[in-house]
Design a protein around this motif. Structure first.
Motif, PDB file in Angstrom:
ATOM      1  N   UNK A 189       0.850  -1.191   0.000  1.00  0.00           N
ATOM      2  CA  UNK A 189       0.000   0.000   0.000  1.00  0.00           C
ATOM      3  C   UNK A 189       0.885   1.239   0.000  1.00  0.00           C
ATOM      4  N   UNK A 190       0.441   2.254  -0.706  1.00  0.00           N
ATOM      5  CA  UNK A 190       1.207   3.486  -0.844  1.00  0.00           C
ATOM      6  C   UNK A 190       0.337   4.677  -0.453  1.00  0.00           C
ATOM      7  N   UNK A 191       0.906   5.862  -0.546  1.00  0.00           N
ATOM      8  CA  UNK A 191       0.148   7.070  -0.220  1.00  0.00           C
ATOM      9  C   UNK A 191      -1.092   7.213  -1.099  1.00  0.00           C
ATOM     10  N   UNK A 192      -1.065   6.627  -2.272  1.00  0.00           N
ATOM     11  CA  UNK A 192      -2.227   6.698  -3.156  1.00  0.00           C
ATOM     12  C   UNK A 192      -3.427   5.961  -2.578  1.00  0.00           C
ATOM     13  N   UNK A 193      -3.186   5.083  -1.599  1.00  0.00           N
ATOM     14  CA  UNK A 193      -4.263   4.291  -1.001  1.00  0.00           C
ATOM     15  C   UNK A 193      -4.743   4.845   0.335  1.00  0.00           C
ATOM     16  N   UNK A 194      -4.170   5.954   0.791  1.00  0.00           N
ATOM     17  CA  UNK A 194      -4.442   6.421   2.151  1.00  0.00           C
ATOM     18  C   UNK A 194      -5.924   6.707   2.380  1.00  0.00           C
ATOM     19  N   UNK A 195      -6.591   7.299   1.433  1.00  0.00           N
ATOM     20  CA  UNK A 195      -8.023   7.590   1.611  1.00  0.00           C
ATOM     21  C   UNK A 195      -8.801   6.304   1.850  1.00  0.00           C
ATOM     22  N   UNK A 196      -8.514   5.251   1.079  1.00  0.00           N
ATOM     23  CA  UNK A 196      -9.177   3.967   1.275  1.00  0.00           C
ATOM     24  C   UNK A 196      -8.804   3.339   2.616  1.00  0.00           C
ATOM     25  N   UNK A 197      -7.561   3.494   3.019  1.00  0.00           N
ATOM     26  CA  UNK A 197      -7.095   2.934   4.290  1.00  0.00           C
ATOM     27  C   UNK A 197      -7.805   3.600   5.463  1.00  0.00           C
ATOM     28  N   UNK A 198      -7.931   4.912   5.401  1.00  0.00           N
ATOM     29  CA  UNK A 198      -8.626   5.629   6.474  1.00  0.00           C
ATOM     30  C   UNK A 198     -10.087   5.203   6.524  1.00  0.00           C
TER      31      UNK A 198
ATOM     32  N   UNK B 261     -11.373   2.347   5.629  1.00  0.00           N
ATOM     33  CA  UNK B 261     -11.481   0.985   6.153  1.00  0.00           C
ATOM     34  C   UNK B 261     -11.266   0.960   7.662  1.00  0.00           C
ATOM     35  N   UNK B 262     -10.313   1.731   8.166  1.00  0.00           N
ATOM     36  CA  UNK B 262     -10.077   1.732   9.607  1.00  0.00           C
ATOM     37  C   UNK B 262     -11.204   2.433  10.362  1.00  0.00           C
ATOM     38  N   UNK B 263     -11.815   3.430   9.757  1.00  0.00           N
ATOM     39  CA  UNK B 263     -12.962   4.068  10.408  1.00  0.00           C
ATOM     40  C   UNK B 263     -14.144   3.119  10.493  1.00  0.00           C
ATOM     41  N   UNK B 264     -14.279   2.250   9.503  1.00  0.00           N
ATOM     42  CA  UNK B 264     -15.374   1.279   9.497  1.00  0.00           C
ATOM     43  C   UNK B 264     -15.139   0.160  10.500  1.00  0.00           C
ATOM     44  N   UNK B 265     -13.892  -0.328  10.604  1.00  0.00           N
ATOM     45  CA  UNK B 265     -13.602  -1.526  11.389  1.00  0.00           C
ATOM     46  C   UNK B 265     -12.976  -1.235  12.744  1.00  0.00           C
ATOM     47  N   UNK B 266     -12.440  -0.019  12.928  1.00  0.00           N
ATOM     48  CA  UNK B 266     -11.913   0.457  14.208  1.00  0.00           C
ATOM     49  C   UNK B 266     -10.819  -0.427  14.807  1.00  0.00           C
ATOM     50  N   UNK B 267      -9.723  -0.691  14.065  1.00  0.00           N
ATOM     51  CA  UNK B 267      -8.596  -1.397  14.670  1.00  0.00           C
ATOM     52  C   UNK B 267      -7.705  -0.483  15.505  1.00  0.00           C
ATOM     53  N   UNK B 268      -7.980   0.819  15.464  1.00  0.00           N
ATOM     54  CA  UNK B 268      -7.173   1.816  16.160  1.00  0.00           C
ATOM     55  C   UNK B 268      -7.056   3.049  15.291  1.00  0.00           C
TER      56      UNK B 268
ATOM     57  N   UNK C 223       0.027  -4.104  13.394  1.00  0.00           N
ATOM     58  CA  UNK C 223      -1.072  -3.210  13.729  1.00  0.00           C
ATOM     59  C   UNK C 223      -2.014  -3.030  12.546  1.00  0.00           C
ATOM     60  N   UNK C 224      -3.147  -2.349  12.829  1.00  0.00           N
ATOM     61  CA  UNK C 224      -4.162  -2.042  11.817  1.00  0.00           C
ATOM     62  C   UNK C 224      -4.622  -3.302  11.088  1.00  0.00           C
ATOM     63  N   UNK C 225      -4.789  -4.381  11.851  1.00  0.00           N
ATOM     64  CA  UNK C 225      -5.288  -5.633  11.270  1.00  0.00           C
ATOM     65  C   UNK C 225      -6.804  -5.485  11.107  1.00  0.00           C
ATOM     66  N   UNK C 226      -7.265  -5.399   9.885  1.00  0.00           N
ATOM     67  CA  UNK C 226      -8.698  -5.184   9.680  1.00  0.00           C
ATOM     68  C   UNK C 226      -9.143  -5.731   8.339  1.00  0.00           C
ATOM     69  N   UNK C 227     -10.396  -6.195   8.316  1.00  0.00           N
ATOM     70  CA  UNK C 227     -11.018  -6.718   7.104  1.00  0.00           C
ATOM     71  C   UNK C 227     -12.409  -6.113   6.976  1.00  0.00           C
ATOM     72  N   UNK C 228     -12.747  -5.675   5.787  1.00  0.00           N
ATOM     73  CA  UNK C 228     -14.081  -5.130   5.540  1.00  0.00           C
ATOM     74  C   UNK C 228     -15.122  -6.218   5.813  1.00  0.00           C
ATOM     75  N   UNK C 229     -16.240  -5.867   6.458  1.00  0.00           N
ATOM     76  CA  UNK C 229     -17.255  -6.888   6.768  1.00  0.00           C
ATOM     77  C   UNK C 229     -17.742  -7.667   5.557  1.00  0.00           C
TER      78      UNK C 229
END
Length: 227
Positions: free
Chosen positions: A105-114, A116-123, A161-167
């Motif tokens: 994953x690169x900076x180009x994916x940051x919006x998607x990463x944020x 996903x983490x907001x949805x799944x709340x790994x931290x 860290x940030x171990x998360x999977x979309x439901x």
């Protein structure tokens, strides 16, 4: 050596993660576009006073402590709860159980990463958190389905860290593949993987145990705001 993990944030921000830190020789905090972590050498009144001088009202911080600590009136406690600290005890990473699907994953994916983490709340995850470690993801139908990376680095330990999977994509083994990869990368650097997980996250704990992590001790996580 494992006592390093009794104060993981302080030891990270003074060793392997120090390039991401601000502060002084007694208290340090992670750069705010990367995380909210604060590490104290001793939790003295002087250290709390130094910290308060760097934060505006409402400024949030996160602590990992081996037990309860006294919170000064200048800080509002939003929550505290137990959190398990688990350490990988193997010498080699578990064998892969299927074809490799993970991509860097690169900076180009940051919006998607944020998202996903907001949805799944790994931290907490911020615009520059990706700079903390080797983030990878698995994509399904053009969507970021799962991701994992590295966070605190209290040398010689590295936190997975940030171990998360979309439901929508649970049950496909994505988390196992991604965590296994992180174990491999960390071991190749001659370091030891560890992680934090809430004790009621039974599915994640079963996964981590299957991959070779063992409970080291129960810690406490604090979320505070500047009063």
């Amino acid at each position: 050596m494992s006592a390093i993990l009794d104060n993981p944030i302080w030891n990270a921000l003074t060793t392997g993660s120090k390039i991401h830190a601000e502060g002084n020789d007694c208290v340090r905090y992670m750069q705010r576009d990367k995380g909210q972590f604060v590490g104290f050498r001793t939790y003295s009144a002087d250290e709390w006073e130094d910290l308060g001088g760097w934060f505006a009202q409402g400024g949030p911080i996160i602590l990992f402590t081996p037990g309860e600590v006294a919170i000064p009136p200048a800080w509002t406690l939003r929550f505290q709860r137990p959190i398990w600290q688990m350490v990988f005890e193997g010498k080699v990473a578990p064998e892969a159980s299927g074809p490799a699907r993970a991509l860097p994953l690169t900076e180009a994916h940051v919006t998607e990463m944020i998202a996903l983490t907001q949805l799944t709340n790994p931290g907490p995850f911020f615009t520059k958190t990706i700079e903390l470690g080797r983030y990878e993801g698995i994509f399904e139908d053009g969507r970021l389905a799962a991701m994992t990376g590295q966070r605190l680095n209290p040398s010689p330990f590295v936190e997975v860290s940030a171990v998360c999977t979309h439901p929508d994509f649970l049950g496909r083994g994505y988390g196992a593949e991604l965590v296994r990869n992180q174990i491999q990368y960390i071991l190749e650097e001659g370091k030891t993987p560890f992680l934090h997980v809430y004790p009621d996250n039974y599915g994640a704990i079963r996964l981590y145990e299957r991959l070779g992590f063992k409970l080291r001790r129960e810690m406490r996580v604090y979320f505070l705001e500047k009063a």
